[in-house]
Structure formats: structure tokens, C-alpha cells
Write an enzyme that holds these catalytic residues in place. Structure first.
Site: not given
Ligand code: BGC
Length: 751
Positions: A284
Site C-alpha cells: 500500500d
Molecule cells: C489506499 C489504497 C489505495 C492507494 C493508492 C492508499 O492510501 O489505502 O487503498 O489503493 O492509496 O491510491
């Protein structure tokens, strides 16, 4: 480059005497040509910070990223969208890097790209797997037309805690339903063939336990036991693997005290080992670096070492792989086989997408122009929006509204809001692009609608990065709202949450209607009792007062681009609501986490008055609306619950049947739900578990028999033996219209 690879490939194919697939030969060959830095580059994902079609980016930071891209040190970009932008960056990767390996372009297409579907929690309330798949399909068709080939969806985190703002992105509290929805969404995004020009790679996230953040506070520790992990949290992830999902994303939180990003138990033993997942895992955002504040990694190099060894294949935005992995491989802290495995997985997904055949296959300007926001897509999201609405209460058949000669007072800032229904994680859905409730109701011409805001819920423009500015003081609109309500036949109040009050980083400790909305609701009810409350929100709310007082309540969630039309059609009965809740609605926030498949405890409570039982002294244990609950304008009657046998062994099956009758005045749909209780086991067992459902549509007066087959697969769970197995003994079978059904039949599983 492509020619060279093809030539090599055909030669290799000719001389290949084993059974390696074309894909494997291609990837192995490519890998053999890559330097260590190029390999690590494939494991590196950057956010698109610059205007890709413009001149060379400004600033040292961006310049260095641009250089990395040119040097083949970037495998993927996120948040670069639109054919021109994607093409410009792809061109650099394909034409200017040594090996010309195409980039994979990712974006959070969570509930639509430009044409926005209901938020996933709303869609799950439809219990309509076909419609959910279709919604993901529409999202993929649009995203692929905008140059994208990978979405960070579906989020398959089970959650029992409405304080957690990200419940809006999931399918609710139940692993059985959550698994089916996970499959449907993966199929919708990926279609039958990932190499088609209009399918995109899906990503099951967040692996894992993210939805169990303590106290509902986002990013917080998740402290569950192994059995909750296997029986409740993992099943939708496993279902995504079974449906062929291409990628996984790990999560920010710790699981069993170890950050998920650094968990080799989760990523290597379970996902890639036991489940045989052959796609890749992306971290993530920055989660590799976040292992330092977690107190798990000493520094950046240590974090990269842990993450790579644990099976996090691609680094989203911490830049630690690109900065540290080289040295870690040279010093032997990360074996080259780990890097090779990650790179093969990443190249494998690019291969499946057909990017090696045509890196620009998603870059068709005409398609982009014709597909985004098309009439067909708008119709598709209207369909799922109607199906997502849940009728919570309808005393004295206040709904559907009469179509003629009515004066309707329409009250609430959200009634005239074209933005909130788009929700959070709105892709490239434009601000203020939803059909408002006011517009929807105004399309029915024979009534008079008088709109007055009543009160501001929030002020100003809202966005992903800032907190919504909520009004707690200004009641200046109350008087006008009271007088409009007083002189109207019926009042429709649209209350709830602004679109950015749920989603990532939007945890709440209070589940009441935010701001002064509750106060306004009570004021209006004092002058006109004919109130229809329409909720526009992204999580279960505490609406106990409304449930006691307001005659009609409609849970309309954040329904996307066509919200106002869907709501109007339901309020006027042109669509008979059929949705059922997928998260329990608490009586108050103190009951949270609250869910239907809880354990009985040693002291189950029959009455709140008994002090020494597991009960609260101030409210009942039950939720205000249970999982699976939702009404229709017609009524349904369940009768004749029967089992074909009172015993079976694990090779046999039993048919459980019930008769459903439409006992009301309208044609309507009902989701018939099968629940099973395992009376005792090697672990304490939940009171009920959803094990099947079927949607029936019946004419008034019509009856139909519904059969469910119960076999051993429905009785298995992750037992004390750490195995999926059934255990001998008694089971109760319930069939009804929500999880609160209480009549059952018993059977025994015998040897
Ligand atoms: C979120 C993810 C997301 C990623 C990219 C993160 O902050 O937890 O779910 O896909 O950002 O935008």
C-alpha cells in the site's frame, strides 16, 4: 526490442523440449537480459506527479523520477490517467529504455471511472451479483478507454465497525456474501480475457485485517485471533484468488503484531504458498517505509529487506526498493531469487494484459471520447443504483408517494447536492456531476416540489485531502424549513454525510447525523408528521430517534452519477425497493463492533433486566436493523420450512425448502436467505452464518417454493485442527428475509 524478443522466443520454442508455456519462456528470456537495476525497476511504482504531456518536469525530485523512468527503473505508475498522459509515459518506457518493457498504469477505480456507480457498500446491499459484476465491467470499460490497465479494487476487507470510514469501499460484514461479491467484482474488472482491450487487472486489497482496525480508527492495529482471520477475514481474499485476480495489495496495519507488508506468513505462506497465487503483491502507499514508525524496521534498508523477503513484490511510493534493494542483494540480505520471482510475477501480469504485444492498446483517443460517460454507462449505473436502495421503514404505506396533486417539501442541503452522491474514491468522476434528488423529483411533473435547505451540513468545496467543514451553529434556515414543511402534504428530508465524510482517514467516534441535521429533523417532525427520511451516507448511522418517530426511512447511500433519478424512482414506486443491509445498524455507537454472526457467550441475554447476563443496561443487544434487513412496498410471507432429511453424512446432502408468498399489493423482489447454526464445535460457533441466498420476484398473491442444497461444503470451517472441516453434531437451518429469522429446523451430521 519486441522483434528481438519474438525472434528469440520462436527459436526457444523450437528447441524447447519441456512443457514450458509460451508466457514462461518469454518471461524467462526477458529476465535473463535484465540487469539487477532493471529488475528492481520493475518492482518500483511511482505516482504521476508531473504533467506527462508537457515539457520536462520541473524540480530535482521530479527530474530524478523522470530519469528513473528513462533508465528503465520504473515498472508502474499510479494516478496517471487519460490516453494522452498514458501514451506519453508509455512511449518513454517503450522507446527510450534499454529493454522497452511497458509500464502498467494503475488507478483507484473503486466504483467507476467517470460514470460513477454507487459506493461498493451500497452495491453490496443489492445482493445482485450480476448487477455488481456489470457495474465493475462498466468501470473497467471506461478505465481501459482512459489508458488504464490496472485498478486497485476490489477492496474485500470485512468490517464490523461503522466508525471505520472505509466501510464504504467494502461489501459489509459477512464473509460468505463478501466472497461472492469479491468474485463478481474481479470478474467484472477482468472479464473473460485479460488481454482484451477493455478489461483491466483487478487487485484484492488490503491484505489483510485492515477492516478490523481497533476502535474503527483508520490505520490502527488489528488484533484478531487466527480463527477470525481464517473464518471471517480471509475468505473473500481466497475467493478473489479463485476468481483469477491478477494482483493483491497488502495493508498498512499490523496483523499479529507484524505489519502486513512485512508478513511472510500472509504473503508467502498463505497467499503464494497455500493458495498458489501467481500474480504479484503491491505494497500500500508507502507501507514499506511505514514499517519504521511501526517499530518493526530499523531504517529504510531494513524495511526494504523485510518487505522483499516477505513477498511484497512492488513498492508503491516509498522508493525504498529503488534506493536500497541493489545493495541488499549484493550483500546477500535479499536473495536474487526473491527479486527474480517478484519480477516474473510483475512481467507475467503485463504479459497477460497483452502489453508486450501492444503497449498502447489502451490508448485509443476515439474510444476514450465515445466511451466515457456514455448513455449506456449512465443507464447501467442507474440500474445498480436503484437496486442498492434499502427501505428501512414504511409505516402506514407513506411510500410510494402519490404522483399527482401533492405539495412536497424537500429539505436538506444534500437534496440539492450534486457532489456528495459521487462519494469518496470517485475516480475521475467530475465534481457536482451527480443527478441531485431535487432534479430527480422535479422530473415527476405533476406534483409541486418546494425545496429549502433548512440547514447547511457543510461549507465550501470538499476534497480527498481535507476534513469537511461541518456546520454546528447556523440555524438560520430552520424557520423557513418549518413553514414550508407545515404547508406541504409530505416532507422529504435528505440527510446524511457529505461525500468526503467517509472513506480513507474518515473515522468517526459518533455515528449520529453530523452537524445540526438531527435537530432540524426533530423540528420538522414537530410541524408535519408525514416525513420521509432519505439517507445519503457512506456507513451505517445511528438513527434510533428516526426509527422511533419518522414513519418512512430510505437508505439511499451515495449512489453515484444517477443518484437523484434512482431515489425519485424508488420514492414514486416506479422501482420497488429490494435492497438488504450488509452491515448491521447499531442503536448507538457503544454497540460497535456489531454483527449478526456473533457468539452466544456463556451468558446469553434474554432480557436486559438480568444483570448477570451479557447485556447492556441502557439498550438492547440487538441492532436497530440487522444484517440482511430491508423492506419492500409489498410484503412477503415465509411458510413451510422443511428439510428433506433430519440427518446426513458428509457425502450426502439435504434440501432445505421454504415457500415464499407475496402477500402485498405490488410486484416485488425478495432476497431469501439461508442461515445455518452449528450447535457446538471444537471452537465456540457463531449463532448464525449466512450460507446461501436467492432473489425471487413475485406478483401479488403469487407463491414459490425455494430450495437450498445443504452439503458438507456449507458446514466446514477452520477448526481447532487448523483445517477446513465439518464436525459431527446438530445444526439448525433458518430461512428468512433477514438474519433475525428465528424459526428453524434441525438436522444432524452423522458418521
Ligand atoms: C489506499 C489504497 C489505495 C492507494 C493508492 C492508499 O492510501 O489505502 O487503498 O489503493 O492509496 O491510491
Amino acid at each position: 526490442m519486441r522483434k528481438l524478443i519474438t525472434l528469440l522466443l520462436s527459436t526457444l520454442l523450437l528447441i524447447s523440449c519441456d512443457n514450458k508455456s509460451e508466457k514462461e519462456i518469454f518471461i524467462n528470456d526477458l529476465l535473463s537480459q535484465m540487469t539487477l537495476d532493471e529488475k528492481i525497476g520493475q518492482m518500483n511504482q511511482y505516482n504521476g506527479f508531473w504533467d506527462a504531456t508537457g515539457p520536462m518536469p520541473e524540480g530535482e525530485y521530479q527530474k530524478s523520477r523522470y530519469r528513473d523512468l528513462k533508465n528503465g527503473l520504473v515498472g508502474s505508475m499510479l494516478n496517471v490517467t487519460g490516453v494522452d498522459n498514458v501514451r506519453a509515459l508509455q512511449k518513454i518506457a517503450v522507446e527510450e529504455t534499454r529493454l522497452g518493457i511497458p509500464l502498467i498504469f494503475a488507478f483507484d477505480v473503486i466504483h467507476g471511472y467517470q460514470t460513477i456507480s454507487p459506493i461498493p457498500l451500497a452495491e453490496s446491499s443489492s445482493w445482485d451479483l450480476e448487477a455488481i459484476e456489470k457495474s465493475a465491467r462498466v468501470a473497467a470499460i471506461e478505465a481501459s478507454a482512459a489508458g488504464l490497465n490496472w485498478t486497485f479494487a476490489p477492496m474485500v476487507d470485512i468490517s464490523r465497525d461503522a466508525r471505520w470510514g472505509r466501510v464504504m469501499e467494502g461489501a459489509g460484514e459477512d464473509p460468505f456474501l463478501g466472497s461472492l461479491i469479491a468474485k463478481a467484482r474481479v470478474k467484472g474488472f477482468q472479464g473473460n480475457d485479460l488481454s482484451d482491450y477493455n478489461t483491466i487487472a483487478a487487485c484484492a486489497k488490503h491484505f489483510t485485517s485492515y477492516g478490523f482496525a481497533e476502535a474503527g480508527r483508520d490505520y490502527n492495529t488489528a488484533d484478531t485471533n487466527e480463527y477470525t482471520l481464517f473464518n471471517t477475514i480471509l475468505p473473500p481474499f481466497k475467493a478473489a484468488v479463485d476468481a483469477g485476480v491478477s494482483t493483491f495489495m497488502n495493508s498498512f496495519n499490523t496483523v499479529d503484531e507484524i505489519p502486513a507488508t512485512g508478513s511472510s506468513f500472509l504473503q508467502r505462506d498463505i497467499l503464494k504458498g497455500e493458495w498458489g497465487f501467481d500474480g504479484f503483491v503491491v505494497s500500500d502507499w508507502g507501507s514499506i517505509g511505514e514499517m519504521i514508525p511501526h517499530g518493526y524496521a530499523r531504517d529504510g534498508a531494513h524495511a526494504a529487506e523485510i518487505a522483499a523477503n516477505a513477498g511484497s513484490d512492488m513498492d508503491m511510493e516509498s522508493s525504498l526498493y529503488i534506493r536500497k534493494l541493489d545493495e541488499l542483494v549484493t550483500s546477500g540480505k535479499v536473495d536474487i531469487s526473491i527479486v527474480d520471482d517478484a519480477v516474473k510475477r510483475i512481467l507475467g501480469v503485463k504479459y497477460d494484459l497483452g502489453l508486450f504485444d501492444d503497449p498502447y492498446k489502451y490508448c485509443n483517443k476515439d474510444r476514450e471520447k465515445n466511451v466515457l460517460g456514455s448513455k449506456e454507462n449512465q443507464e447501467a449505473v442507474l440500474d445498480i443504483a436503484k437496486k442498492s436502495i434499502v427501505l428501512l421503514k414504511n409505516d402506514d404505506a407513506l411510500l410510494p408517494l402519490k404522483k399527482k396533486n401533492q405539495t412536497i417539501a424537500l429539505i436538506g442541503q444534500l437534496a440539492n447536492d450534486k457532489n456528495s452522491a459521487i462519494g469518496n474514491w470517485r475516480g475521475r468522476g467530475a465534481s457536482n456531476s451527480a443527478v441531485s434528488v431535487l432534479e430527480g423529483l422535479n422530473s415527476y411533473k405533476e406534483n409541486k416540489v418546494i425545496y429549502t435547505k433548512g440547514v447547511d451540513l457543510y461549507y465550501g468545496e470538499t476534497n480527498f485531502f481535507t476534513r469537511v467543514d461541518v456546520n454546528y451553529n447556523d440555524r438560520s434556515g430552520f424557520n423557513r424549513a418549518r413553514s414550508v414543511a407545515k404547508s406541504s402534504d409530505v416532507v422529504v428530508m435528505v440527510l446524511g454525510e457529505e461525500g468526503y465524510q467517509t472513506g480513507e482517514g474518515r473515522s468517526r467516534t459518533n455515528l449520529l447525523l453530523p452537524g445540526l441535521q438531527q435537530e432540524l429533523l426533530e423540528e420538522i417532525y414537530n410541524v408535519n408528521k408525514n416525513v420521509v427520511l432519505v439517507l445519503v451516507n457512506g456507513r451505517p448511522l445511528n438513527i434510533s430517534w428516526a426509527d422511533e418517530n419518522i414513519p418512512a426511512i430510505v437508505e439511499a447511500w451515495q449512489l453515484g452519477s444517477q443518484a437523484g433519478n434512482a431515489i425519485a424512482q424508488v420514492l414514486y414506486g416506479d422501482y420497488n425497493p429490494s435492497g438488504k443491509l450488509t452491515m448491521s445498524f447499531p442503536r448507538n455507537v457503544g454497540q460497535v463492533p456489531i454483527y449478526y454472526n456473533y457468539k452466544n457467550t456463556g451468558r446469553p441475554s434474554k432480557s436486559q433486566k438480568v444483570v448477570t447476563a451479557s447485556a447492556y443496561s441502557d439498550v438492547e443487544n440487538s441492532p436497530i436493523y440487522p444484517f440482511g434487513y430491508g423492506l419492500s412496498y409489498t410484503s412477503f410471507n415465509y411458510s413451510d420450512l422443511t428439510l428433506s432429511s433430519e440427518e446426513m453424512n458428509n457425502k450426502q446432502s439435504i434440501i432445505a425448502s421454504v415457500t415464499l408468498t407475496n402477500s402485498g399489493k405490488y410486484k416485488g423482489k425478495e432476497v431469501v436467505q439461508l442461515y445455518i447454526r452449528d450447535l457446538h464445535g471444537s471452537l465456540s460457533r457463531p449463532l448464525k452464518e449466512l450460507k446461501g441466498f436467492e432473489m425471487l420476484e413475485l406478483e401479488p398473491g403469487e407463491s414459490k417454493k425455494v430450495d437450498f442444497t445443504i452439503d458438507n461444503s456449507l458446514l466446514k470451517y477452520y477448526t481447532v485442527n487448523k483445517k477446513w472441516e465439518s464436525e459431527l453434531g446438530d445444526f439448525y437451518v433458518y430461512i428468512g428475509g433477514n438474519s433475525d429469522v428465528d424459526s428453524f429446523k434441525k438436522f444432524e451430521l452423522i458418521n
